[in-house]
Design a protein around this motif. Structure first.
Motif, PDB file in Angstrom:
ATOM      1  N   ILE A 104      -6.703  -5.000  -7.776  1.00 36.64           N
ATOM      2  CA  ILE A 104      -5.598  -5.928  -8.022  1.00 36.64           C
ATOM      3  C   ILE A 104      -4.922  -6.266  -6.698  1.00 36.64           C
ATOM      4  O   ILE A 104      -4.351  -5.382  -6.045  1.00 36.64           O
ATOM      5  CB  ILE A 104      -4.560  -5.313  -8.981  1.00 36.64           C
ATOM      6  CG1 ILE A 104      -5.232  -4.864 -10.288  1.00 36.64           C
ATOM      7  CG2 ILE A 104      -3.436  -6.294  -9.256  1.00 36.64           C
ATOM      8  CD1 ILE A 104      -4.303  -4.109 -11.215  1.00 36.64           C
ATOM      9  N   PRO A 105      -4.948  -7.518  -6.282  1.00 36.50           N
ATOM     10  CA  PRO A 105      -4.207  -7.912  -5.071  1.00 36.50           C
ATOM     11  C   PRO A 105      -2.703  -7.754  -5.308  1.00 36.50           C
ATOM     12  O   PRO A 105      -2.201  -8.048  -6.398  1.00 36.50           O
ATOM     13  CB  PRO A 105      -4.601  -9.378  -4.880  1.00 36.50           C
ATOM     14  CG  PRO A 105      -5.879  -9.536  -5.636  1.00 36.50           C
ATOM     15  CD  PRO A 105      -5.772  -8.615  -6.811  1.00 36.50           C
ATOM     16  N   GLN A 138       0.821  -1.211   0.000  1.00 35.53           N
ATOM     17  CA  GLN A 138       0.000   0.000   0.000  1.00 35.53           C
ATOM     18  C   GLN A 138       0.858   1.266   0.000  1.00 35.53           C
ATOM     19  O   GLN A 138       0.578   2.227  -0.720  1.00 35.53           O
ATOM     20  CB  GLN A 138      -0.921  -0.013   1.220  1.00 35.53           C
ATOM     21  CG  GLN A 138      -1.891   1.165   1.264  1.00 35.53           C
ATOM     22  CD  GLN A 138      -2.846   1.070   2.441  1.00 35.53           C
ATOM     23  OE1 GLN A 138      -2.663   0.244   3.341  1.00 35.53           O
ATOM     24  NE2 GLN A 138      -3.877   1.889   2.443  1.00 35.53           N
ATOM     25  N   LYS A 139       1.909   1.284   0.780  1.00 37.41           N
ATOM     26  CA  LYS A 139       2.763   2.464   0.878  1.00 37.41           C
ATOM     27  C   LYS A 139       3.402   2.805  -0.466  1.00 37.41           C
ATOM     28  O   LYS A 139       3.491   3.977  -0.855  1.00 37.41           O
ATOM     29  CB  LYS A 139       3.838   2.218   1.928  1.00 37.41           C
ATOM     30  CG  LYS A 139       4.736   3.415   2.173  1.00 37.41           C
ATOM     31  CD  LYS A 139       5.742   3.118   3.280  1.00 37.41           C
ATOM     32  CE  LYS A 139       6.647   4.322   3.528  1.00 37.41           C
ATOM     33  NZ  LYS A 139       7.638   4.040   4.597  1.00 37.41           N
ATOM     34  N   TYR A 140       3.835   1.775  -1.187  1.00 36.24           N
ATOM     35  CA  TYR A 140       4.474   1.994  -2.480  1.00 36.24           C
ATOM     36  C   TYR A 140       3.508   2.646  -3.468  1.00 36.24           C
ATOM     37  O   TYR A 140       3.840   3.629  -4.139  1.00 36.24           O
ATOM     38  CB  TYR A 140       4.985   0.666  -3.037  1.00 36.24           C
ATOM     39  CG  TYR A 140       5.511   0.777  -4.448  1.00 36.24           C
ATOM     40  CD1 TYR A 140       6.762   1.322  -4.698  1.00 36.24           C
ATOM     41  CD2 TYR A 140       4.739   0.351  -5.526  1.00 36.24           C
ATOM     42  CE1 TYR A 140       7.240   1.434  -5.995  1.00 36.24           C
ATOM     43  CE2 TYR A 140       5.209   0.461  -6.823  1.00 36.24           C
ATOM     44  CZ  TYR A 140       6.461   1.005  -7.059  1.00 36.24           C
ATOM     45  OH  TYR A 140       6.925   1.124  -8.337  1.00 36.24           O
ATOM     46  N   PRO A 190      -4.820  -2.186   2.253  1.00 35.10           N
ATOM     47  CA  PRO A 190      -3.727  -3.002   2.804  1.00 35.10           C
ATOM     48  C   PRO A 190      -3.355  -4.207   1.945  1.00 35.10           C
ATOM     49  O   PRO A 190      -2.186  -4.590   1.889  1.00 35.10           O
ATOM     50  CB  PRO A 190      -4.268  -3.434   4.168  1.00 35.10           C
ATOM     51  CG  PRO A 190      -5.214  -2.339   4.551  1.00 35.10           C
ATOM     52  CD  PRO A 190      -5.852  -1.907   3.275  1.00 35.10           C
ATOM     53  N   GLU A 191      -4.335  -4.808   1.234  1.00 31.51           N
ATOM     54  CA  GLU A 191      -4.054  -6.030   0.485  1.00 31.51           C
ATOM     55  C   GLU A 191      -4.180  -5.874  -1.025  1.00 31.51           C
ATOM     56  O   GLU A 191      -3.836  -6.791  -1.768  1.00 31.51           O
ATOM     57  CB  GLU A 191      -4.999  -7.153   0.950  1.00 31.51           C
ATOM     58  CG  GLU A 191      -4.861  -7.508   2.419  1.00 31.51           C
ATOM     59  CD  GLU A 191      -3.465  -8.035   2.756  1.00 31.51           C
ATOM     60  OE1 GLU A 191      -2.850  -8.663   1.867  1.00 31.51           O
ATOM     61  OE2 GLU A 191      -3.003  -7.804   3.885  1.00 31.51           O
ATOM     62  N   LEU A 192      -4.694  -4.737  -1.491  1.00 30.39           N
ATOM     63  CA  LEU A 192      -4.896  -4.583  -2.932  1.00 30.39           C
ATOM     64  C   LEU A 192      -4.899  -3.106  -3.322  1.00 30.39           C
ATOM     65  O   LEU A 192      -4.986  -2.220  -2.472  1.00 30.39           O
ATOM     66  CB  LEU A 192      -6.195  -5.261  -3.374  1.00 30.39           C
ATOM     67  CG  LEU A 192      -7.494  -4.861  -2.653  1.00 30.39           C
ATOM     68  CD1 LEU A 192      -8.104  -3.608  -3.256  1.00 30.39           C
ATOM     69  CD2 LEU A 192      -8.502  -6.011  -2.709  1.00 30.39           C
ATOM     70  N   VAL A 193      -4.822  -2.883  -4.630  1.00 29.72           N
ATOM     71  CA  VAL A 193      -4.854  -1.527  -5.170  1.00 29.72           C
ATOM     72  C   VAL A 193      -6.005  -1.439  -6.170  1.00 29.72           C
ATOM     73  O   VAL A 193      -6.236  -2.359  -6.961  1.00 29.72           O
ATOM     74  CB  VAL A 193      -3.506  -1.162  -5.837  1.00 29.72           C
ATOM     75  CG1 VAL A 193      -3.155  -2.117  -6.966  1.00 29.72           C
ATOM     76  CG2 VAL A 193      -3.534   0.277  -6.354  1.00 29.72           C
TER      77      VAL A 193
END
Length: 211
Positions: free
Chosen positions: A197-198, A141-143, A178-181
């Motif tokens: 997208i996970p 997530q941070k990226y 936290p787990e996907l974008v």
């Protein structure tokens, strides 16, 4: 200085010529010679000529037309020479200063533009390095929060991504979790669509300028 001396010689010759002429006229007419009147006339003429010569000297030293300012100095005695002494610039000096100022301004603008381009290129290199698909990269997530927007808050896309072996063009990052974008991507027909997208399915994610 030589021009000024020539003026004085010319004026002196004219005064001498006029003096002889009027002396002859006075003698022929058997008029009485009034020393006081003659001295007054001579002093006035000398005062006017002194003013004219001073104005001409100032003008010549500053590359302006000599005879023009001589005439004005004669008509406007002493006031005009004093005025141009403090107000008259060297002929062409204002244009030269303006040209120098414009050249300096253009140079400063060019340097600023060069600096801006270098900074922009540096940022792009940093972003490309951050986005390069290095094997074993941890997508999180941070990226994606970092790369989703530029410094001005605008969409930083598009990106070329490989998701579970399939290459897609991501147009915009809408939201990170936290787990996907959550993104907008372009399908095979070129139609923008949304997709979650996970991170675990992402194989590579790189900035692209060709889509």
């Amino acid at each position: 200085m030589a021009a000024f001396i020539d003026i004085l010689k010319h004026i002196g010759a004219k005064i001498l010529e006029l003096t002889k002429h009027f002396a002859g006229v006075t003698a022929d007419a058997q008029l009485e010679f009034d020393m006081g009147s003659w001295l007054t006339i001579v002093l006035v003429i000398l005062c006017l000529l002194g003013s004219a010569c001073w104005a001409a000297s100032i003008a010549a030293s500053r590359r302006h037309p000599l005879w023009l300012h001589f005439a004005i100095g004669f008509v406007v005695p002493w006031i005009y020479p004093i005025f141009i002494l403090f107000k008259m610039d060297i002929h062409g000096e204002a244009e030269r200063r303006r040209a120098e100022q414009e050249a300096l301004q253009k140079k400063a603008e060019a340097e600023a533009e060069k600096q801006r381009i270098q900074e922009q290129l540096g940022k792009e290199r940093e972003l490309q390095n951050a986005e390069s698909g290095i094997e074993g990269k941890q997508w999180n997530q941070k990226y994606f929060e970092k790369i989703g927007r530029d410094d001005e808050g605008r969409n930083a896309g598009p990106w070329k991504a490989v998701i579970s072996g399939n290459e897609i063009i991501v147009l915009e990052i809408l939201e990170t979790e936290p787990e996907l974008v959550y993104v907008v991507f372009k399908d095979s027909k070129g139609t923008p669509k949304k997709m979650r997208i996970p991170y675990a399915r992402i194989e590579s994610w790189n900035k692209t300028y060709d889509y």
